[in-house]
Structure formats: C-alpha cells, structure tokens
Design a protein around this motif. Structure first.
Motif, PDB file in Angstrom:
ATOM      1  N   TYR A 158      -1.402  16.318  -3.205  1.00 31.26           N
ATOM      2  CA  TYR A 158      -2.351  15.205  -3.175  1.00 31.26           C
ATOM      3  C   TYR A 158      -3.272  15.305  -4.389  1.00 31.26           C
ATOM      4  O   TYR A 158      -3.848  16.365  -4.652  1.00 31.26           O
ATOM      5  N   VAL A 159      -3.400  14.208  -5.111  1.00 27.51           N
ATOM      6  CA  VAL A 159      -4.286  14.156  -6.277  1.00 27.51           C
ATOM      7  C   VAL A 159      -5.463  13.256  -5.931  1.00 27.51           C
ATOM      8  O   VAL A 159      -5.304  12.039  -5.801  1.00 27.51           O
ATOM      9  N   LEU A 160      -6.640  13.848  -5.738  1.00 26.58           N
ATOM     10  CA  LEU A 160      -7.826  13.050  -5.427  1.00 26.58           C
ATOM     11  C   LEU A 160      -8.426  12.501  -6.712  1.00 26.58           C
ATOM     12  O   LEU A 160      -8.629  13.247  -7.675  1.00 26.58           O
ATOM     13  N   ARG A 161      -8.691  11.217  -6.718  1.00 27.85           N
ATOM     14  CA  ARG A 161      -9.345  10.638  -7.898  1.00 27.85           C
ATOM     15  C   ARG A 161     -10.371   9.604  -7.468  1.00 27.85           C
ATOM     16  O   ARG A 161     -10.164   8.851  -6.516  1.00 27.85           O
ATOM     17  N   TRP A 162     -11.488   9.616  -8.156  1.00 32.38           N
ATOM     18  CA  TRP A 162     -12.499   8.581  -7.994  1.00 32.38           C
ATOM     19  C   TRP A 162     -11.892   7.266  -8.468  1.00 32.38           C
ATOM     20  O   TRP A 162     -11.069   7.245  -9.394  1.00 32.38           O
ATOM     21  N   LYS A 163     -12.273   6.164  -7.840  1.00 36.11           N
ATOM     22  CA  LYS A 163     -11.636   4.875  -8.127  1.00 36.11           C
ATOM     23  C   LYS A 163     -11.756   4.461  -9.593  1.00 36.11           C
ATOM     24  O   LYS A 163     -10.952   3.663 -10.086  1.00 36.11           O
ATOM     25  N   GLN A 164     -12.747   5.024 -10.309  1.00 37.05           N
ATOM     26  CA  GLN A 164     -12.902   4.683 -11.721  1.00 37.05           C
ATOM     27  C   GLN A 164     -12.255   5.710 -12.651  1.00 37.05           C
ATOM     28  O   GLN A 164     -12.336   5.581 -13.867  1.00 37.05           O
ATOM     29  N   GLU A 165     -11.631   6.727 -12.074  1.00 38.68           N
ATOM     30  CA  GLU A 165     -10.913   7.719 -12.874  1.00 38.68           C
ATOM     31  C   GLU A 165      -9.502   7.233 -13.175  1.00 38.68           C
ATOM     32  O   GLU A 165      -8.891   6.525 -12.371  1.00 38.68           O
ATOM     33  N   THR A 166      -8.982   7.669 -14.306  1.00 35.19           N
ATOM     34  CA  THR A 166      -7.598   7.382 -14.676  1.00 35.19           C
ATOM     35  C   THR A 166      -6.800   8.673 -14.652  1.00 35.19           C
ATOM     36  O   THR A 166      -7.247   9.693 -15.187  1.00 35.19           O
ATOM     37  N   LEU A 167      -5.645   8.633 -14.044  1.00 33.21           N
ATOM     38  CA  LEU A 167      -4.809   9.827 -14.003  1.00 33.21           C
ATOM     39  C   LEU A 167      -4.276  10.147 -15.397  1.00 33.21           C
ATOM     40  O   LEU A 167      -3.927   9.238 -16.159  1.00 33.21           O
ATOM     41  N   PRO A 168      -4.199  11.428 -15.755  1.00 36.30           N
ATOM     42  CA  PRO A 168      -3.621  11.797 -17.048  1.00 36.30           C
ATOM     43  C   PRO A 168      -2.142  11.427 -17.113  1.00 36.30           C
ATOM     44  O   PRO A 168      -1.485  11.245 -16.082  1.00 36.30           O
ATOM     45  N   GLU A 169      -1.618  11.334 -18.322  1.00 36.90           N
ATOM     46  CA  GLU A 169      -0.241  10.883 -18.507  1.00 36.90           C
ATOM     47  C   GLU A 169       0.782  11.800 -17.854  1.00 36.90           C
ATOM     48  O   GLU A 169       1.870  11.359 -17.477  1.00 36.90           O
ATOM     49  N   PHE A 170       0.450  13.098 -17.730  1.00 33.16           N
ATOM     50  CA  PHE A 170       1.441  14.016 -17.165  1.00 33.16           C
ATOM     51  C   PHE A 170       1.569  13.894 -15.646  1.00 33.16           C
ATOM     52  O   PHE A 170       2.439  14.517 -15.045  1.00 33.16           O
ATOM     53  N   ILE A 171       0.703  13.107 -15.010  1.00 32.51           N
ATOM     54  CA  ILE A 171       0.855  12.843 -13.574  1.00 32.51           C
ATOM     55  C   ILE A 171       1.500  11.472 -13.427  1.00 32.51           C
ATOM     56  O   ILE A 171       0.852  10.436 -13.542  1.00 32.51           O
ATOM     57  N   LYS A 172       2.799  11.487 -13.212  1.00 33.79           N
ATOM     58  CA  LYS A 172       3.566  10.245 -13.191  1.00 33.79           C
ATOM     59  C   LYS A 172       4.220  10.033 -11.829  1.00 33.79           C
ATOM     60  O   LYS A 172       4.530  10.981 -11.116  1.00 33.79           O
ATOM     61  N   GLY A 173       4.426   8.781 -11.510  1.00 30.35           N
ATOM     62  CA  GLY A 173       5.176   8.432 -10.310  1.00 30.35           C
ATOM     63  C   GLY A 173       4.483   8.752  -9.005  1.00 30.35           C
ATOM     64  O   GLY A 173       5.142   8.937  -7.976  1.00 30.35           O
ATOM     65  N   ALA A 174       3.147   8.826  -9.030  1.00 34.15           N
ATOM     66  CA  ALA A 174       2.419   9.166  -7.806  1.00 34.15           C
ATOM     67  C   ALA A 174       2.237   7.931  -6.929  1.00 34.15           C
ATOM     68  O   ALA A 174       1.780   6.887  -7.391  1.00 34.15           O
ATOM     69  N   GLU A 175       2.598   8.070  -5.667  1.00 37.88           N
ATOM     70  CA  GLU A 175       2.325   7.011  -4.698  1.00 37.88           C
ATOM     71  C   GLU A 175       0.826   6.991  -4.426  1.00 37.88           C
ATOM     72  O   GLU A 175       0.186   8.036  -4.343  1.00 37.88           O
ATOM     73  N   GLU A 176       0.229   5.811  -4.284  1.00 36.20           N
ATOM     74  CA  GLU A 176      -1.215   5.713  -4.091  1.00 36.20           C
ATOM     75  C   GLU A 176      -1.539   5.333  -2.655  1.00 36.20           C
ATOM     76  O   GLU A 176      -0.965   4.393  -2.106  1.00 36.20           O
ATOM     77  N   ILE A 177      -2.464   6.089  -2.041  1.00 37.20           N
ATOM     78  CA  ILE A 177      -2.863   5.804  -0.661  1.00 37.20           C
ATOM     79  C   ILE A 177      -4.376   5.933  -0.524  1.00 37.20           C
ATOM     80  O   ILE A 177      -5.050   6.487  -1.387  1.00 37.20           O
ATOM     81  N   SER A 178      -4.888   5.417   0.572  1.00 38.73           N
ATOM     82  CA  SER A 178      -6.241   5.715   1.032  1.00 38.73           C
ATOM     83  C   SER A 178      -6.079   6.438   2.359  1.00 38.73           C
ATOM     84  O   SER A 178      -5.193   6.091   3.148  1.00 38.73           O
ATOM     85  N   PRO A 179      -6.899   7.474   2.618  1.00 38.25           N
ATOM     86  CA  PRO A 179      -6.738   8.205   3.885  1.00 38.25           C
ATOM     87  C   PRO A 179      -6.818   7.264   5.073  1.00 38.25           C
ATOM     88  O   PRO A 179      -7.678   6.395   5.134  1.00 38.25           O
ATOM     89  N   ARG A 180      -5.912   7.425   5.999  1.00 31.86           N
ATOM     90  CA  ARG A 180      -5.886   6.550   7.167  1.00 31.86           C
ATOM     91  C   ARG A 180      -6.410   7.302   8.384  1.00 31.86           C
ATOM     92  O   ARG A 180      -6.228   8.516   8.505  1.00 31.86           O
ATOM     93  N   SER A 181      -7.040   6.597   9.257  1.00 30.86           N
ATOM     94  CA  SER A 181      -7.558   7.205  10.478  1.00 30.86           C
ATOM     95  C   SER A 181      -6.477   7.174  11.549  1.00 30.86           C
ATOM     96  O   SER A 181      -6.112   6.115  12.047  1.00 30.86           O
ATOM     97  N   THR A 182      -5.952   8.338  11.853  1.00 38.28           N
ATOM     98  CA  THR A 182      -4.983   8.482  12.931  1.00 38.28           C
ATOM     99  C   THR A 182      -5.505   9.570  13.859  1.00 38.28           C
ATOM    100  O   THR A 182      -6.574  10.123  13.640  1.00 38.28           O
ATOM    101  N   LYS A 183      -4.749   9.885  14.870  1.00 40.47           N
ATOM    102  CA  LYS A 183      -5.177  10.928  15.797  1.00 40.47           C
ATOM    103  C   LYS A 183      -5.213  12.267  15.078  1.00 40.47           C
ATOM    104  O   LYS A 183      -4.255  12.665  14.431  1.00 40.47           O
TER     105      LYS A 183
END
Length: 265
Positions: A158-183
């Motif tokens: 998991y790569v945590l990033r602030w919404k205004q941060e940009t991922l570096p080029e070497f982090i590619k193909g990452a699926e983007e999610i927001s934590p979901r509330s489940t049990k």
C-alpha cells in the motif's frame, strides 16, 4: 550472493572473477499487488488507521523515512489502540531484538520501521507492507516491497499519498483506492512472557511447552511461538491467560533451573 536489486558488486576479497548470474524472477509470476491509497489529510494518520482496521489482514510493516515519523505514527496507532512495535536504528540492540521477537510471535501484528527493516532482518514474509512515506529511491521501494509476496505467495504493497502528492515515476500501475469501512477483523491477541532460562541451561522448546501445557493448563491453540536464547527464552500466549500463567508458573523448575516468568512489556 543474492539481492533484490542489481547494484550489488561482489567484493574483490571473495576471489570470484567470472560470476554466473541467476535471475530467479525470470518466468516467475510476481504475486505482488501495488495499491495507492489517497488521503485527504497531509499527515495521513486517519487514512492509515482506517486502512489498517478495515482493509488489511495478517501481519505487516509500515515504512517511514525518519525516526520522527515513526514516533508520530506510533502515537496515532496508540491513540486508536492498535498494537504495534517500533524498529529503527536509534533503538538499543536489546530493544530492537525484543521488538522483532514480539512481531514474529504475534504479540504485535504491525511493525513501524525505517528502511532498516527492508533487508537483513529475520522475519517471515509479510501479508502486506505500507509505504506511509514515499520511498526516496526505486531501490528502497523494491527492497520494502520484497518483504511481502515472497516465494510465490501473494502480498500487497500500500502506498499512502496525500491527495496533492504525485507518485514518483518508478511506482507504476498502482490501483487507486480510498479506505472502505467494512467489518473490522477480529484477531486473537497475544502476550509475550520472558523466562530466565535458555540454551546454556539445557532448556529446550519442548521443556517450555510441557510446562505450559501440564502446569499452565494451556491448549495447543493458546500457546504461540517459543524462542530460545542463550540465557533466556520468550513465549507467546493468549492475552486472556498471561496473568494466571505468571501466578501459576513463576519460580517453576525447567530442567534443574528455577526460572522466573514475567510479562515482556
């Protein structure tokens, strides 16, 4: 000589002039899933806590770049009553060793660490790792990720990033999610007990297990990992039984030695 990256030179004193290179990743399906987790807040504490409570399972390492960051993350986890251990270069050797013992035996399912934990420590493969802070280089990204999805097992980074941060080029193909509330996952909690006897006293793991089974009345499911050191031992037990076990087993005899048993704080 093995390495997760290719920038390792063989030292001249080894005397190897023509080395054969073996690529263990060739024709191998990597089971690592990389997920980018977006945080609305710059400090990312709430996002991290939600991720750990609702989206992760099993054991994991939370990677930070600085010791100060580890302390802040640790404080946030403590406020939310999330058990964890810390691991970084500024700790005393004994404290680092005990942090790893409690991590290996399940007392803590989370390790908050600097890149010191990315290589060269004796811990099993993780179910997941979290880049709380973006790694400074691609090499560090690779070594951190190497703690999970090992030996053809599945794992998540998991790569945590602030919404205004940009991922570096070497982090590619990452699926983007927001934590979901489940049990929230319910997990069995463990405590680590310290025993004042070890290998030099000719004490074995079976001796300790026998003591806890026979006199401590534990079942197999209630006794966890036993680690033997030269002059002491550590054993994990279910958290609901540790006080009773200390009262019952303290000052017992293992082999010919009278041992004291206490809680490892």
């Amino acid at each position: 000589l093995t390495s997760a990256t290719e920038k390792v030179k063989i030292p001249p004193f080894v005397g190897i002039k023509k080395a054969t290179r073996l690529d263990f990743l060739k024709n191998n399906n990597v089971q690592l899933q990389i997920i980018s987790v977006v945080s609305p807040d710059r400090n990312k504490f709430n996002t991290l806590v939600q991720l750990l409570k609702y989206n992760t399972h099993g054991n994991g390492i939370i990677f930070c770049n600085l010791k100060d960051s580890i302390q802040k993350v640790s404080d946030a986890l403590t406020r939310d009553k999330i058990d964890h251990a810390c691991f970084y270069g500024g700790l005393e050797q004994l404290d680092r060793e005990r942090a790893l013992i409690k991590f290996r035996n399940g007392t803590h399912r989370l390790l908050v660490a600097t890149d010191l934990a990315a290589r060269g420590i004796d811990v099993p493969a993780m179910d997941f790792i979290v880049h709380y802070e973006l790694p400074p280089t691609e090499d560090e990204f690779v070594h951190r990720n190497g703690r999970t999805a090992r030996m053809k097992t599945e794992g998540t980074a998991y790569v945590l990033r602030w919404k205004q941060e940009t991922l570096p080029e070497f982090i590619k193909g990452a699926e983007e999610i927001s934590p979901r509330s489940t049990k929230e996952e319910k997990v069995r909690k463990w405590k680590t007990l310290y025993i004042t006897g070890g290998r030099k006293d000719k004490i074995s793991k079976s001796d300790i297990a026998g003591l806890f089974f026979k006199q401590g009345k534990l079942t197999q499911e209630e006794l966890g990992v036993i680690e033997l050191k030269q002059d002491c031992s550590y054993v994990s037990v279910v958290s609901t039984k540790y006080k009773e076990l200390i009262e019952t087993l303290n000052n017992s005899r293992l082999k010919k030695k009278k041992v004291r048993i206490s809680l490892l704080e």
